[in-house]
Design a protein around this motif. Structure first.
Motif, PDB file in Angstrom:
ATOM      1  N   LEU A 548       8.064 -16.735  -9.651  1.00  0.00           N
ATOM      2  CA  LEU A 548       7.522 -16.569 -10.496  1.00  0.00           C
ATOM      3  C   LEU A 548       6.107 -15.995  -9.589  1.00  0.00           C
ATOM      4  CD1 LEU A 548       5.183 -17.193 -12.672  1.00  0.00           C
ATOM      5  CD2 LEU A 548       4.671 -19.118 -11.137  1.00  0.00           C
ATOM      6  N   SER A 549       7.004 -16.236  -7.669  1.00  0.00           N
ATOM      7  CA  SER A 549       5.296 -15.751  -6.569  1.00  0.00           C
ATOM      8  C   SER A 549       5.609 -14.266  -6.457  1.00  0.00           C
ATOM      9  CB  SER A 549       5.375 -16.758  -5.997  1.00  0.00           C
ATOM     10  OG  SER A 549       7.080 -15.998  -4.891  1.00  0.00           O
ATOM     11  N   GLN A 550       6.936 -13.672  -7.005  1.00  0.00           N
ATOM     12  CA  GLN A 550       7.329 -12.513  -6.652  1.00  0.00           C
ATOM     13  C   GLN A 550       7.170 -11.634  -7.974  1.00  0.00           C
ATOM     14  OE1 GLN A 550       9.039 -10.444  -4.442  1.00  0.00           O
ATOM     15  NE2 GLN A 550       8.460  -8.631  -5.559  1.00  0.00           N
ATOM     16  N   SER A 551       7.097 -12.164  -8.557  1.00  0.00           N
ATOM     17  CA  SER A 551       6.244 -11.667 -10.771  1.00  0.00           C
ATOM     18  C   SER A 551       5.125 -11.502 -10.339  1.00  0.00           C
ATOM     19  CB  SER A 551       7.468 -12.468 -11.874  1.00  0.00           C
ATOM     20  OG  SER A 551       6.864 -13.821 -12.179  1.00  0.00           O
ATOM     21  N   ARG A 552       4.504 -11.981 -10.224  1.00  0.00           N
ATOM     22  CA  ARG A 552       3.208 -12.655  -9.980  1.00  0.00           C
ATOM     23  C   ARG A 552       2.911 -10.727  -9.384  1.00  0.00           C
ATOM     24  NH1 ARG A 552       0.788 -18.356 -10.355  1.00  0.00           N
ATOM     25  NH2 ARG A 552       1.013 -18.663 -13.127  1.00  0.00           N
ATOM     26  N   ALA A 553       2.838 -10.743  -7.541  1.00  0.00           N
ATOM     27  CA  ALA A 553       2.811 -10.107  -6.935  1.00  0.00           C
ATOM     28  C   ALA A 553       3.419  -8.670  -7.494  1.00  0.00           C
ATOM     29  CB  ALA A 553       3.845  -9.989  -5.946  1.00  0.00           C
TER      30      ALA A 553
END
Length: 634
Positions: A548-553
């Motif tokens: 999730l953190s990667q997709s948001r970045a």
């Protein structure tokens, strides 16, 4: 009697056998000695002193330790020249060879509009695959032609630094050839403009590794100069260029040398090289014109394409003027047309000459005052100024005077246009002169104004340009540093939060407004190495939080790109729940941990480039601006 009959033949046969054995032994010995001597002599002639020979029967044995395999083969060949090769028995040894020299690792990287080609030898391992993958991210994986070979050998010192720099150069230069060796990188490339060339060279030299020799051969297409202009001024015994153009390096050197031989020039004089020269004899005409102006003691000479205008000071000796101008006309190449003016000494006039003055203040306020020839001219001048500057910034107090000389309206409009090249200053128009003074952030402003005056005012017109270049006014030079850009992002964020819809990578309306402000800040910055870092709290599975953190970045990076921000030096990376800034035991702490951070990647260590080649989890960052998310993670 009967016994003697048998003994005598038997004795004869026995004697014959003994004699045969003795003769055979003698023959074998003779052959052995002859073979051994012949081969020994042949070795001496060939300089094979390390080899020895021993013959036994018909066989010739070769002994010794050969320095190399090639020397051993030479010994066999020389022995085979004097005896039958089938009789030669090789019992020679070869000195133990040293460890094989390491392979010479090098890569030729070619990039053009069709993609990237890689040719060379590189160390075998994960870094080779990572390098190809990164190039695929730059040009598309299908556009990478990997023709490299690999070798199982230790990576030589400097190879990783050289490759990281090469990849950085490849990212910035779409048309380039980059030669990489462990201790040096040679970059040959073409940029779209001279400004881009200077900017790219400065950026690459800043990123160059300390232990790697970097050679840059970056060129830019020559600009088309229209009109092709040169203006040389001699005032009070000092010479200067208001504008200088040349078609080749040799022509530029000749022109500057002619000015130096006359009354000199400013130490920081620039002479642009470009296309559009009216004749290949441009430098010759410039040399002759500058020398003639020097002989007359001062004045100005302006070359605009094939037109040459020369104005000398009042009071110049008429005979000297006529002789110098006549000689110049005869010596100039046929394509040039010379107009020379010796102004008459004006009669005394207590009222002074009429004038029109256009001023531009540092705050951007424009004031038009003085005299204009008609009401129509005044309205036209005011409209022209409002089109060039902000309408509310223009104030007109010029009065109408119908006694002004002809061509006054043209001079007034030319003054306003010249004023637009300045950051602040003034342009003064009189019947015999136009004086331009002020400061600018454009290094080519003087040349552009000289070309404008020559075009608008015509041959024989006199004008003076006293414009100072101020680096602080140059938009390119005044670009903020990466640290300043990061500080501006932090100021824009303030107490606001970049927020997403729950459990997704979709920005909500408030987040999009914040990102608009961040994009505006970044559009005013030069390219910076920036990481967009995504973080979550500890709720949910660790793998889900990381994704999730990667997709948001990635979503932030995409949104910036959609806002026309150059993101080639940006990187989006998700850290999941691994870097909390508050305790995850409280709701307030979890909300603080759900965040997006903007961080500078430090170029002096450039660990980010290394991490892309080695491990995706290693990076070196500088803490920067951050925007927290208020959406709960799954």
């Amino acid at each position: 009697m009967r016994l003697s009959t048998y003994v005598l033949p038997a004795s004869s046969f026995a004697l014959a056998a003994v004699l045969s054995v003795v003769a055979a032994g003698s023959a074998v010995t003779l052959v052995e000695d002859a073979s051994e001597q012949a081969v020994t002599e042949q070795f001496q002639i060939a300089g094979l002193s390390w080899a020895s020979v021993d013959a036994t029967g018909l066989q010739v044995f070769l002994f010794g330790t050969a320095p190399t395999e090639a020397d051993r083969f030479r010994a066999l060949s020389n022995a085979g020249q004097v005896v039958d090769a089938a009789r030669v028995i090789d019992q020679m040894d070869v000195v133990d060879t040293q460890d094989l020299a390491p392979p010479k690792f090098s890569v030729e990287i070619l990039r053009n509009d069709s993609g990237v080609s890689l040719i060379g030898l590189v160390p075998k391992g994960d870094k080779h695959d990572a390098m190809v993958t990164r190039m695929g991210k730059i040009v598309g994986q299908e556009n990478v032609s990997d023709l490299m070979e690999t070798a199982e050998h230790q990576v030589p010192p400097g190879w990783d630094d050289a490759m990281r720099f090469a990849l950085e150069a490849l990212t910035r230069l779409p048309r380039s050839k980059i030669s990489v060796e462990p201790t040096q990188v040679l970059v040959t490339a073409m940029t779209d403009s001279e400004d881009e060339r200077v900017k790219t060279e400065a950026a690459l030299l800043k990123l160059a590794p300390e232990d790697v020799r970097v050679q840059l051969a970056i060129s830019a297409p020559r600009p088309v100069i229209t009109p092709f202009t040169l203006r040389y001024v001699i005032e009070e015994g000092a010479g200067r260029f208001d504008a200088c153009s040349a078609d080749t390096d040799e022509a530029r050197a000749r022109i500057l040398q002619a000015a130096e031989a006359a009354q000199g020039m400013a130490p920081d004089t620039e002479c642009r090289i470009g296309l559009g020269v009216p004749t290949k004899r441009w430098a010759e005409a410039a040399e002759l014109s500058i020398a003639a102006l020097d002989a007359l003691g001062g004045g100005t000479v302006t070359m605009t394409d094939a037109e040459i205008s020369m104005i000398v000071p009042e009071g110049t000796d008429q005979a000297l003027f006529d002789q110098t101008v006549g000689t110049l006309e005869n010596d100039l190449p046929p394509v040039f047309d010379l107009t020379a003016v010796l102004p008459e000494t004006p009669e005394a006039n207590d009222d002074g000459p009429p004038e029109f003055v256009a001023t531009l203040s540092p705050e951007g306020q424009v004031h038009l005052r003085g005299r204009v020839s008609s009401e129509m001219t005044r309205q036209t001048a005011e409209s022209y100024a409002k089109a060039a500057f902000a309408s509310a910034a223009v104030r007109t107090t010029a009065r109408v005077d119908d006694t002004l000389p002809g061509g006054w309206p043209v001079r007034v409009l030319a003054a306003i246009e010249a004023l637009s090249y300045l950051a602040n200053g003034a342009v003064t128009v009189t019947p015999d002169d136009m004086h331009i003074a002020g400061r600018t952030g454009d290094q080519s402003a003087s040349a552009a104004m000289a070309a404008l005056m020559a075009e608008k005012l015509g041959d024989g017109a006199e004008f003076t340009i006293e414009v100072e270049y101020a680096e602080a006014l140059d938009p390119q030079a005044a670009l903020p540093t990466p640290e300043e850009c990061l500080g501006r992002i932090q100021t824009v964020l303030g107490d606001r939060k970049l927020s997403f819809e729950p459990g997704s990578d979709t920005l909500d309306a408030a987040g999009k407004d914040i990102l608009d402000d961040i994009a505006e800040v970044l559009s005013g910055c030069d390219q910076i190495d920036l990481e967009i870092a995504g973080h979550t709290d500890s709720q949910g599975r660790e793998s889900m939080n990381l994704d999730l953190s990667q997709s948001r970045a990635n979503a932030i990076l995409t949104e910036l790109r959609n806002r026309r921000v150059l993101t080639s030096t940006f990187r989006a990376k998700g850290y999941g729940e691994t870097q909390p800034i508050e305790s995850n035991d409280t709701e307030a702490g979890r909300e603080a941990n759900r965040r997006i951070e903007f961080r500078l990647l430090l170029p002096e260590n450039d660990e980010t480039a290394e991490s892309e080649l080695e491990s995706p989890d290693d990076s070196v960052e500088e803490d920067g601006a951050s925007g927290t998310e208020d959406a709960a993670d799954e």
